[in-house]
Design an enzyme around this catalytic site. Structure first.
Site, PDB file in Angstrom:
ATOM      1  N   ALA A  34       0.830  -1.202   0.000  1.00 25.49           N
ATOM      2  CA  ALA A  34       0.000   0.000   0.000  1.00 25.49           C
ATOM      3  C   ALA A  34       0.868   1.257   0.000  1.00 25.49           C
ATOM      4  O   ALA A  34       0.544   2.246  -0.677  1.00 25.49           O
ATOM      5  CB  ALA A  34      -0.925   0.002   1.216  1.00 25.49           C
ATOM      6  N   ASN A  35       1.972   1.237   0.758  1.00 22.31           N
ATOM      7  CA  ASN A  35       2.875   2.390   0.756  1.00 22.31           C
ATOM      8  C   ASN A  35       3.384   2.679  -0.654  1.00 22.31           C
ATOM      9  O   ASN A  35       3.436   3.832  -1.094  1.00 22.31           O
ATOM     10  CB  ASN A  35       4.079   2.136   1.663  1.00 22.31           C
ATOM     11  CG  ASN A  35       3.715   2.088   3.124  1.00 22.31           C
ATOM     12  OD1 ASN A  35       2.634   2.512   3.528  1.00 22.31           O
ATOM     13  ND2 ASN A  35       4.621   1.555   3.936  1.00 22.31           N
ATOM     14  N   THR A  53      19.996  -1.195  -1.430  1.00 23.19           N
ATOM     15  CA  THR A  53      19.947   0.119  -0.805  1.00 23.19           C
ATOM     16  C   THR A  53      20.796   0.109   0.467  1.00 23.19           C
ATOM     17  O   THR A  53      20.773  -0.851   1.241  1.00 23.19           O
ATOM     18  CB  THR A  53      18.508   0.533  -0.479  1.00 23.19           C
ATOM     19  OG1 THR A  53      17.861  -0.509   0.275  1.00 23.19           O
ATOM     20  CG2 THR A  53      17.721   0.765  -1.761  1.00 23.19           C
ATOM     21  N   GLY A  73      23.661   5.542   0.017  1.00 25.40           N
ATOM     22  CA  GLY A  73      23.122   5.432  -1.337  1.00 25.40           C
ATOM     23  C   GLY A  73      22.693   4.027  -1.676  1.00 25.40           C
ATOM     24  O   GLY A  73      22.044   3.342  -0.883  1.00 25.40           O
ATOM     25  N   THR A  91      11.061   4.794   8.170  1.00 25.63           N
ATOM     26  CA  THR A  91      10.081   3.723   7.979  1.00 25.63           C
ATOM     27  C   THR A  91       9.764   3.434   6.517  1.00 25.63           C
ATOM     28  O   THR A  91       9.748   2.287   6.100  1.00 25.63           O
ATOM     29  CB  THR A  91       8.773   4.051   8.725  1.00 25.63           C
ATOM     30  OG1 THR A  91       9.064   4.183  10.125  1.00 25.63           O
ATOM     31  CG2 THR A  91       7.747   2.955   8.523  1.00 25.63           C
ATOM     32  N   ALA A  92       9.478   4.446   5.720  1.00 22.34           N
ATOM     33  CA  ALA A  92       9.009   4.218   4.345  1.00 22.34           C
ATOM     34  C   ALA A  92      10.030   4.605   3.285  1.00 22.34           C
ATOM     35  O   ALA A  92       9.676   4.771   2.117  1.00 22.34           O
ATOM     36  CB  ALA A  92       7.711   4.976   4.121  1.00 22.34           C
ATOM     37  N   ALA A  93      11.291   4.714   3.685  1.00 21.55           N
ATOM     38  CA  ALA A  93      12.311   5.133   2.721  1.00 21.55           C
ATOM     39  C   ALA A  93      12.398   4.167   1.543  1.00 21.55           C
ATOM     40  O   ALA A  93      12.420   4.575   0.381  1.00 21.55           O
ATOM     41  CB  ALA A  93      13.672   5.245   3.412  1.00 21.55           C
ATOM     42  N   GLY A  94      12.445   2.875   1.843  1.00 23.52           N
ATOM     43  CA  GLY A  94      12.547   1.881   0.782  1.00 23.52           C
ATOM     44  C   GLY A  94      11.308   1.832  -0.087  1.00 23.52           C
ATOM     45  O   GLY A  94      11.390   1.641  -1.303  1.00 23.52           O
ATOM     46  N   ASP A  95      10.143   2.005   0.521  1.00 25.58           N
ATOM     47  CA  ASP A  95       8.895   1.978  -0.248  1.00 25.58           C
ATOM     48  C   ASP A  95       8.802   3.163  -1.201  1.00 25.58           C
ATOM     49  O   ASP A  95       8.357   3.025  -2.340  1.00 25.58           O
ATOM     50  CB  ASP A  95       7.690   1.975   0.694  1.00 25.58           C
ATOM     51  CG  ASP A  95       7.611   0.711   1.526  1.00 25.58           C
ATOM     52  OD1 ASP A  95       8.137  -0.326   1.079  1.00 25.58           O
ATOM     53  OD2 ASP A  95       7.023   0.751   2.618  1.00 25.58           O
ATOM     54  N   GLY A 116       6.238   8.676   9.771  1.00 24.16           N
ATOM     55  CA  GLY A 116       5.203   7.791   9.253  1.00 24.16           C
ATOM     56  C   GLY A 116       5.525   7.211   7.898  1.00 24.16           C
ATOM     57  O   GLY A 116       6.584   7.463   7.316  1.00 24.16           O
TER      58      GLY A 116
END
Length: 290
Positions: free
Chosen positions: A31-32, A210, A215, A238-242, A277
């Site tokens: 969902a992210n 990642t 980088g 939390t959502a860096a990879g997404d 978040g």
């Protein structure tokens, strides 16, 4: 639904710590990524499942607010919407426990009903919060249809068969996920190269590892390339990879090559880590193109 707990430091085994706050924020890796792709202007639909509860209705509504087509996100009566419990320390680092809930119900039979949606898409992005057998089934279907397949292998699983990876265009593990996927210690840049090449040997065409503030590294059969990232003050990773995965996929869908898409993904994640978040941290198109 993410239950985010802010604390001074992560508790050690047997330790009790006082938290600073607790917040409910729409999340879930798939969902992210769908939400982020929608905010970036991608034409995106999601296949998934939520429970017939307040969390499920809120999650669907949040996706729709970002322009995501949710007609293939089924509401399962009696099911419990997936949840994640996220602890974030004062340095922005996090630890996450995921309760799958209705994500377990995203089975092969359920996905098969939406085969035409897959056929109508150019890029298929998947994660590991649904059953691995479903991911492999959709991957095989997408490869046969000639689609670009991206897998974000989180939460990473050990000892997946080589057939699981064969034909995947890109995977995007971080260092710890690469360690789990390969079963070998990842400590140095050479370890990263060797681990990525193990995944190439299993049938993946491109591995993007990642590396947080360092980088990322792209490894393909043609060689490798490192990409530095803009230094920012991280508030919550939390959502860096997404955000990276979503922006990477959107850029590919717009005709950018792999390296351009990686840089676009890095711009998105650099914004996301400066906010708290998951979906609440996702950048708009203007924020990463101005």
């Amino acid at each position: 639904m993410d239950c985010m707990i802010e604390t001074h430091h992560m508790p050690k085994p047997g330790e009790t710590v006082l938290g600073n706050s607790v917040t409910l924020i729409p999340g879930g890796k798939g969902a992210n990524q769908a939400y982020a792709a929608g905010k970036l202007g991608g034409r995106i639909g999601m296949i998934g499942a939520v429970g017939d509860d307040a969390y499920g209705r809120r999650l669907k509504g949040n996706l729709e607010d970002a322009g995501v087509n949710t007609e293939c996100v089924e509401i399962i009566c009696g099911g419990t919407t997936g949840q994640a419990f996220i602890t974030v320390d004062e340095d922005g680092e996090n630890a996450i426990i995921v309760i799958q809930g209705t994500n377990r119900d995203v089975t092969r039979d359920r996905v098969q009903k939406f085969a035409e949606k897959i056929r109508d898409s150019d890029i298929i992005v998947m994660q590991m919060e649904i059953p691995a057998s479903t991911v492999e089934y959709v991957k095989d279907m997408a490869v046969e249809m000639g689609k670009t397949v991206i897998i974000d292998p989180a939460p990473a699983q050990r000892e997946l068969p080589d057939s699981f990876w064969k034909g995947v265009d890109y995977i995007k593990p971080n260092e710890s996920e690469l360690e789990i996927l390969t079963g070998r210690k990842i400590r140095t840049k050479q370890d990263i190269r060797d681990g990525a090449r193990m995944m190439l040997d299993k049938g993946v065409k491109g591995v993007i590892v990642t590396l947080g503030e360092d980088g990322c590294m792209l490894v393909t059969e043609n060689g490798e390339k490192s990409f530095e990232t803009t230094k920012v003050k991280a508030v919550d990773t939390t959502a860096a990879g997404d955000s990276f995965t979503a922006a990477f996929a959107v850029a590919l869908s717009e005709g950018k090559d792999c390296e351009e898409a990686i840089r676009f993904g890095q711009k998105a994640s650099a914004v996301a880590v400066t906010r708290k978040g998951a979906q609440t941290s996702m950048p708009s198109r203007s924020e990463i193109t101005n």
